[in-house]
Write an enzyme that holds these catalytic residues in place. Structure first.
Site, mmCIF file in Angstrom:
data_model
loop_
_atom_site.group_PDB
_atom_site.id
_atom_site.type_symbol
_atom_site.label_atom_id
_atom_site.label_comp_id
_atom_site.label_asym_id
_atom_site.label_seq_id
_atom_site.Cartn_x
_atom_site.Cartn_y
_atom_site.Cartn_z
ATOM 1 N N SER A 27 0.817 -1.213 0.000
ATOM 2 C CA SER A 27 0.000 0.000 0.000
ATOM 3 C C SER A 27 0.851 1.263 0.000
ATOM 4 O O SER A 27 0.723 2.119 -0.872
ATOM 5 C CB SER A 27 -0.926 0.003 1.211
ATOM 6 O OG SER A 27 -1.613 1.235 1.315
ATOM 7 N N GLN A 28 1.743 1.412 0.977
ATOM 8 C CA GLN A 28 2.602 2.587 1.022
ATOM 9 C C GLN A 28 3.789 2.454 0.077
ATOM 10 O O GLN A 28 4.172 3.409 -0.597
ATOM 11 C CB GLN A 28 3.104 2.822 2.455
ATOM 12 C CG GLN A 28 2.066 3.367 3.413
ATOM 13 C CD GLN A 28 1.709 4.811 3.136
ATOM 14 O OE1 GLN A 28 2.498 5.582 2.600
ATOM 15 N NE2 GLN A 28 0.498 5.191 3.517
ATOM 16 N N ASP A 82 4.783 -4.004 10.931
ATOM 17 C CA ASP A 82 5.479 -3.819 12.210
ATOM 18 C C ASP A 82 6.004 -5.127 12.775
ATOM 19 O O ASP A 82 7.150 -5.209 13.232
ATOM 20 C CB ASP A 82 4.530 -3.191 13.243
ATOM 21 C CG ASP A 82 4.159 -1.758 12.910
ATOM 22 O OD1 ASP A 82 4.948 -1.081 12.239
ATOM 23 O OD2 ASP A 82 3.075 -1.325 13.329
ATOM 24 N N GLU A 83 5.150 -6.150 12.749
ATOM 25 C CA GLU A 83 5.493 -7.404 13.413
ATOM 26 C C GLU A 83 6.615 -8.158 12.708
ATOM 27 O O GLU A 83 7.186 -9.098 13.273
ATOM 28 C CB GLU A 83 4.256 -8.308 13.551
ATOM 29 C CG GLU A 83 3.634 -8.764 12.248
ATOM 30 C CD GLU A 83 2.585 -7.811 11.708
ATOM 31 O OE1 GLU A 83 1.760 -8.266 10.884
ATOM 32 O OE2 GLU A 83 2.580 -6.616 12.099
ATOM 33 N N HIS A 107 6.314 4.520 10.520
ATOM 34 C CA HIS A 107 5.604 4.326 11.783
ATOM 35 C C HIS A 107 6.663 4.148 12.863
ATOM 36 O O HIS A 107 7.719 3.577 12.607
ATOM 37 C CB HIS A 107 4.685 3.106 11.693
ATOM 38 C CG HIS A 107 3.867 2.830 12.920
ATOM 39 N ND1 HIS A 107 3.394 3.832 13.750
ATOM 40 C CD2 HIS A 107 3.433 1.664 13.467
ATOM 41 C CE1 HIS A 107 2.696 3.290 14.744
ATOM 42 N NE2 HIS A 107 2.718 1.975 14.591
ATOM 43 N N GLY A 133 -1.765 4.420 1.080
ATOM 44 C CA GLY A 133 -0.824 4.595 -0.006
ATOM 45 C C GLY A 133 -1.465 4.975 -1.330
ATOM 46 O O GLY A 133 -0.902 5.764 -2.105
ATOM 47 N N GLU A 194 -6.118 4.166 16.855
ATOM 48 C CA GLU A 194 -6.618 2.925 16.260
ATOM 49 C C GLU A 194 -7.484 2.150 17.241
ATOM 50 O O GLU A 194 -8.559 1.647 16.888
ATOM 51 C CB GLU A 194 -5.443 2.057 15.815
ATOM 52 C CG GLU A 194 -4.676 2.599 14.622
ATOM 53 C CD GLU A 194 -3.380 1.869 14.381
ATOM 54 O OE1 GLU A 194 -2.752 2.119 13.336
ATOM 55 O OE2 GLU A 194 -2.966 1.048 15.238
ATOM 56 N N GLU A 226 -28.893 1.258 9.545
ATOM 57 C CA GLU A 226 -28.885 2.408 10.446
ATOM 58 C C GLU A 226 -27.598 2.526 11.265
ATOM 59 O O GLU A 226 -27.142 3.637 11.552
ATOM 60 C CB GLU A 226 -30.095 2.337 11.393
ATOM 61 C CG GLU A 226 -31.438 2.425 10.690
ATOM 62 C CD GLU A 226 -31.578 3.693 9.856
ATOM 63 O OE1 GLU A 226 -30.996 4.739 10.230
ATOM 64 O OE2 GLU A 226 -32.260 3.649 8.815
ATOM 65 N N GLU A 230 -24.761 3.492 7.165
ATOM 66 C CA GLU A 230 -24.818 4.952 7.115
ATOM 67 C C GLU A 230 -23.662 5.630 7.843
ATOM 68 O O GLU A 230 -23.517 6.857 7.762
ATOM 69 C CB GLU A 230 -26.159 5.438 7.671
ATOM 70 C CG GLU A 230 -27.336 5.056 6.767
ATOM 71 C CD GLU A 230 -28.636 5.726 7.160
ATOM 72 O OE1 GLU A 230 -28.586 6.745 7.889
ATOM 73 O OE2 GLU A 230 -29.687 5.228 6.746
#
Length: 334
Positions: A27-28, A82-83, A107, A133, A194, A226, A230
């Protein structure tokens, strides 16, 4: 107030004689590598996935084996999960990282919680775009940029911040603004956001609302619309113009319900729980638990994931989303 750096504060020429290796083309990583290349930088990609390797090559970016990339690069941006970073660093990076190079992160987790302990003779910095990203890439292509954070953990060379700002300019972030922070502040606020709000908090609230309506005898489809579907409409309004714009845009009835409900749901007890969560993050307790969970093969993580994926709201949501052809299929990676 945080110091903000923009285009005039960054010199892209500082990267002209540098080789940059981006570890990870996800992604990044794809956005960083592509943007840097289009900014005129010399970029290499380190990536195990064969499909992603080909994507990088199709864009004209060299793909290299990790130890070669670490040895040849002047700047190494680590964008692995990270892991995984500690194992990758200890196995393939540390012994191939020469003095004077720059180690970069998006990060603060691995540095702040000492999962990665870099040698004393390298720069250690962070450039963290504050969006996914694909938006980093999309905004860059559109001659715009996204905000980012900058932090310097170690300035061995004496010009680590200037080089990191040049990197931020290379991926387009100085077009929007780069906010100065620290590895500690970025990491702890990110984890808290998060857990307390963005992922743990909001999903818990939506699920509790869904369950309350279903338990009271209402159709699960109505409860899903609901309490879950939304939510995007409300968040989009907040994203566009803040709470005030959202309240301006909804009905007077909804706005009144907003005002009278806040203190009922988020009470002082809720805030106490949030403060306890923050303490667990600051003390390193959460980090230790997550590291141990990965070392044990993620048994609790897997069990919780299976439980949540099997919840009634997921089944109802899947059915309703099939009736919304404008949505892309998001279930393929579950």
């Amino acid at each position: 107030m945080a110091k903000i750096y923009t285009e005039q504060d960054a010199d892209l020429d500082l990267l002209k004689e540098k080789k940059i290796a981006v570890l990870g083309f996800g992604s990044q990583g794809h956005a960083h590598a592509m943007n840097l290349k289009e900014s005129g930088c010399r970029v290499m990609v380190i990536e195990k996935d064969m499909r992603k390797q080909q994507q990088a090559r199709d864009f004209g970016i060299e793909v290299v084996e990790i130890r070669k990339g670490v040895s040849e690069a002047d700047i190494l941006m680590i964008l692995a999960p990270d892991e995984n970073q500690a194992d990758i660093f200890n196995r393939d990076i540390r012994d191939n990282l020469a003095a004077g190079k720059m180690l970069m992160f998006a990060h603060g987790f691995s540095i702040h919680f000492s999962q990665v302990v870099p040698p004393d003779d390298v720069d250690v910095t962070m450039i963290a775009p504050k969006c996914p990203g694909h938006m980093v890439r999309r905004e860059f292509v559109g001659q715009r940029g996204v905000p980012a954070l900058i932090a310097v953990y170690r300035d061995y060379s004496g010009h680590a911040k200037q080089l990191a700002l040049a990197y931020a300019k290379g991926i387009g972030c100085t077009r929007a603004g780069v906010f100065e922070t620290s590895f500690q502040e970025e990491c702890e606020t990110d984890l808290f956001g998060e857990q307390a709000v963005l992922c743990g908090g909001i999903t818990s609230l939506m699920k509790a609302g869904f369950e309350t309506l279903v338990e009271a005898g209402y159709q699960p489809e109505m409860a899903y619309f609901e309490c879950i579907n939304e939510m995007k409409l409300i968040v989009d309004l907040i994203y566009e113009g803040g709470f005030s714009f959202m309240r301006y845009s909804v009905s007077n009835t909804a706005e009144y319900g907003d005002y009278i409900t806040q203190g009922k749901l988020v009470t002082e007890e809720t805030k106490k729980t949030m403060r306890k969560m923050l303490v667990d993050i600051q003390s390193g307790r959460f980090a230790r638990e997550w590291i141990l969970e990965n070392q044990a093969g993620r048994p609790s993580y897997g069990a919780m994931k299976r439980r949540e994926n099997g919840h009634q709201l997921e089944k109802i949501g899947e059915k309703l989303r099939r009736m919304m052809p404008w949505l892309k299929n998001k279930n393929k990676n579950r």
